[in-house]
Design an enzyme around this catalytic site. Structure first.
Site, mmCIF file in Angstrom:
data_model
loop_
_atom_site.group_PDB
_atom_site.id
_atom_site.type_symbol
_atom_site.label_atom_id
_atom_site.label_comp_id
_atom_site.label_asym_id
_atom_site.label_seq_id
_atom_site.Cartn_x
_atom_site.Cartn_y
_atom_site.Cartn_z
ATOM 1 N N CYS A 240 3.881 -0.033 -10.430
ATOM 2 C CA CYS A 240 2.868 0.837 -11.060
ATOM 3 C C CYS A 240 1.546 0.082 -11.040
ATOM 4 C CB CYS A 240 3.271 1.194 -12.488
ATOM 5 S SG CYS A 240 4.910 1.930 -12.652
ATOM 6 N N ALA A 241 1.023 -0.160 -9.843
ATOM 7 C CA ALA A 241 -0.071 -1.114 -9.660
ATOM 8 C C ALA A 241 -1.383 -0.658 -10.269
ATOM 9 C CB ALA A 241 -0.261 -1.406 -8.170
ATOM 10 N N GLY A 244 -4.875 -2.551 -10.156
ATOM 11 C CA GLY A 244 -4.535 -3.827 -9.537
ATOM 12 C C GLY A 244 -4.722 -5.062 -10.379
ATOM 13 N N GLY A 245 -4.969 -4.931 -11.682
ATOM 14 C CA GLY A 245 -5.194 -6.117 -12.504
ATOM 15 C C GLY A 245 -4.033 -7.086 -12.479
ATOM 16 N N LYS A 246 -2.836 -6.592 -12.742
ATOM 17 C CA LYS A 246 -1.669 -7.479 -12.745
ATOM 18 C C LYS A 246 -1.235 -7.818 -11.326
ATOM 19 C CE LYS A 246 -0.158 -5.828 -17.266
ATOM 20 N NZ LYS A 246 -1.218 -4.791 -17.399
ATOM 21 N N ASP A 264 1.570 2.766 -6.324
ATOM 22 C CA ASP A 264 1.304 3.586 -7.501
ATOM 23 C C ASP A 264 1.496 5.044 -7.108
ATOM 24 O OD1 ASP A 264 -0.149 3.085 -10.383
ATOM 25 O OD2 ASP A 264 -0.557 5.091 -9.595
ATOM 26 N N ASP A 309 4.509 -2.167 -14.831
ATOM 27 C CA ASP A 309 3.513 -1.955 -15.878
ATOM 28 C C ASP A 309 3.556 -0.464 -16.189
ATOM 29 O OD1 ASP A 309 1.433 -2.115 -17.623
ATOM 30 O OD2 ASP A 309 -0.110 -2.527 -16.124
ATOM 31 N N CYS A 362 1.574 -1.476 -22.604
ATOM 32 C CA CYS A 362 0.451 -1.777 -23.489
ATOM 33 C C CYS A 362 0.613 -0.880 -24.710
ATOM 34 C CB CYS A 362 -0.867 -1.517 -22.770
ATOM 35 S SG CYS A 362 -2.317 -1.995 -23.742
#
Length: 425
Positions: A240-241, A244-246, A264, A309, A362
């Site tokens: 679940c990109a 792209g932070g992670k 994604d 994520d 989150c």
């Protein structure tokens, strides 16, 4: 703009958000487009006032005895921004720009606000009343304090990109912004939250940012990515990109070894991943887009790490997106729970024997966290929990099950939950 003009603008925007159910970002943008006369400081002041009202909507209403946007804005100025009552009164009474002189009731409420210690936990913690059972379950007697911390302004955290530089050089590049290492992660830097009417630091204009030296990423998100463990030389799927932070945090930890696949379900989100990956100097990234047939074909049971994520309520990011807490409904939450069950099932198919699946939200709600992991493990006996961290500094945030739970109150981060699930050989 004068004080009265800023106050009136904030009340107008808050009224539009309330009556037209507009996202705060769009409401602020619409006002900005119509207020060409407003300077950068004016926009920062109006935006800050609107967001601070939304952060503390319930406690402000309790203290003022009035649920209206004017009462809330007045309360923020006096009770949280420390404006003297006479300055607040002068701004309100500005004949040309202000929203109208203080009423006797407003002045009385500002002078002697209702005592918050008498309020229910959900009011003191500024979270929706219908989430009381969830907050009580996960936080117990600390639920009001946890909610209150989720209602404060957030700092700006940065992750130093080890593909381009090191923390020492990055810290020097940000010296003018008074960046400091926040702890918990060795490659993290932090800029303090801006003062009441101040603008946030222009990080994206720093030349070294444009060169890919660092990325804006909450410290909790960095901890979550690090929970993947040693990923150098590994095969990693970020299922679940999103933007792209992670993905980029994992790629930095991999040191351009192995292979990281980013997917994604919404192909549009992957555009940012490509752009940011190029800036960061990532060379081991493959984008798998849903626009292609069978985009993940060939990856089944081959991944050392599947990172999920998961789509979630976002309750852990209320500091940054305060309007979302009042828009969340049981129906929306139920849809997220179904999404989480689905993505866990899908992710399991790509983990090789002995590999790991990292489940991240989150969110601070146990329905999205422990409950989803328990439901998954009940039907996937080949997976078992393993500790989400072995880092001595992070052990304090482990739950009894060995998962990580981070919150603004405990770890100084956004709210995050991390579970690490290992597949048997």
């Amino acid at each position: 703009m004068r004080d009265g003009g800023r106050l009136a603008a904030a009340i107008e925007i808050l009224t539009e958000i309330e009556t037209r159910h507009r996202p705060v970002r769009l409401a602020l943008k619409s006002w900005g487009e119509s207020a060409r006369y407003a300077g950068a400081k004016d926009r920062a002041g109006v935006s800050g006032l609107v967001l601070d009202v939304l952060r503390r909507k319930r406690s402000l209403a309790w203290q003022m005895g009035d649920e209206g946007p004017k009462a809330a804005a007045l309360a923020v100025l006096h009770l949280h921004w420390d404006w003297p009552i006479e300055r607040v009164a002068e701004a309100a009474a500005d004949e040309v720009h202000g929203p109208g002189a203080l009423t006797d009731a407003e002045r009385q409420a500002l002078t002697q606000p209702r005592d918050l210690t008498e309020a229910p936990a959900s009011v003191r913690g500024d979270y929706p009343e219908w989430l009381e059972a969830s907050f009580a379950r996960v936080f117990g007697d600390d639920r009001a304090a946890e909610g209150a911390e989720l209602s404060k302004r957030a700092p700006t955290d940065l992750r130093v990109n080890l593909l381009k530089t090191d923390p020492s050089r990055a810290l020097k590049a940000l010296a003018a912004m008074n960046a400091e290492p926040p702890g918990l992660m060795p490659n993290a830097l932090r800029l303090a939250a801006p003062a009441a009417e101040a603008r946030g630091a222009p990080v994206e204009a720093v030349p070294q940012f444009l060169k890919g030296w660092f990325e804006i990423q909450d410290l909790g998100s960095q901890v979550a990515a690090a929970s993947a463990g040693d990923v150098k030389g590994k095969q990693v799927l970020d299922l679940c990109a999103g933007g792209g932070g992670k993905t980029l945090a994992l790629a930095s930890a991999m040191g351009n070894t192995g292979q990281i696949y980013a997917f994604d379900s919404d192909a549009r989100r992957l555009t940012d991943t490509i752009r940011r990956g190029d800036r960061a100097g990532v060379r081991n990234l493959q984008i798998r887009t849903p626009l292609n047939p069978e985009p993940l074909k060939g990856l089944e049971a081959r991944m050392d790490v599947v990172f999920i994520d998961a789509p979630c309520s976002g309750t852990g990011s209320w500091r940054r997106h305060p309007d979302t807490k009042w828009k969340l409904t049981q129906d929306t939450l139920d849809r997220r729970l179904a999404d989480q069950d689905q993505v866990l099932r899908e992710g399991a198919a790509f983990v090789k024997p002995g590999g790991r699946m990292i489940y991240v939200t989150c969110s601070v709600l146990p329905e999205e966290d422990e409950d989803r992991v328990a439901a998954f493990l009940a039907v996937q006996p080949e997976f078992a929990r393993t500790s989400a961290t072995t880092d001595q500094e992070l052990l304090q945030f482990l739950t009894p099950d060995g998962d990580l739970r981070l919150t603004p109150r405990t770890s100084g981060t956004d709210g995050f939950y991390v579970a690490v699930l290992q597949k048997s050989l």
